[in-house]
Design a protein around this motif. Structure first.
Motif, mmCIF file in Angstrom:
data_model
loop_
_atom_site.group_PDB
_atom_site.id
_atom_site.type_symbol
_atom_site.label_atom_id
_atom_site.label_comp_id
_atom_site.label_asym_id
_atom_site.label_seq_id
_atom_site.Cartn_x
_atom_site.Cartn_y
_atom_site.Cartn_z
ATOM 1 N N MET A 1 -78.435 -33.543 31.934
ATOM 2 C CA MET A 1 -77.335 -33.313 32.846
ATOM 3 C C MET A 1 -76.541 -34.594 33.027
ATOM 4 N N SER A 6 -81.185 -35.272 36.338
ATOM 5 C CA SER A 6 -82.238 -34.775 35.450
ATOM 6 C C SER A 6 -83.540 -35.550 35.626
ATOM 7 N N GLU A 7 -83.471 -36.767 36.167
ATOM 8 C CA GLU A 7 -84.696 -37.522 36.424
ATOM 9 C C GLU A 7 -85.476 -36.940 37.593
ATOM 10 N N ILE A 9 -85.663 -33.520 38.468
ATOM 11 C CA ILE A 9 -85.584 -32.060 38.343
ATOM 12 C C ILE A 9 -86.624 -31.375 39.229
#
Length: 98
Positions: A1, A6-7, A9
């Motif tokens: 993303m 995204s880290e 999620i």
């Protein structure tokens, strides 16, 4: 993303799940009186989530707002899309008896 979330999620999925559970509870409380309005609100929230992700998904705040809107719409949809069943007096049909 591209938004950089995204880290985390796991946190995003937790937010989605908690919001979806809250919407299930809210629909359960309000469905008898506000079925049509809740159904339209669920469709509107899903549309908002899609538009936010489509046009502002690169921003982390916008992505989180979209996840919250999607969670509200998704949790409610399962219960709102079922056809209402009439409450009939008497015994249940024979095929439902054990």
């Amino acid at each position: 993303m591209p938004s950089g979330i995204s880290e985390r999620i796991d946190l995003i999925l937790l937010i989605f799940g908690v919001v979806a559970l809250a919407s299930i509870w809210a629909v359960g409380v309000l469905i008898d009186r506000w079925l049509r309005e809740l159904l339209l609100a669920s469709i509107f929230l899903f549309l908002v989530a899609v538009l936010i992700l489509g046009f502002g998904g690169a921003d982390a705040t916008a992505a989180i707002v979209a996840v919250v809107a999607w969670g509200l719409a998704w949790g409610a949809w399962r219960h709102l899309s079922r056809p209402p069943r009439p409450k009939l007096p008497g015994k249940p049909p024979m095929w439902r008896n054990p």
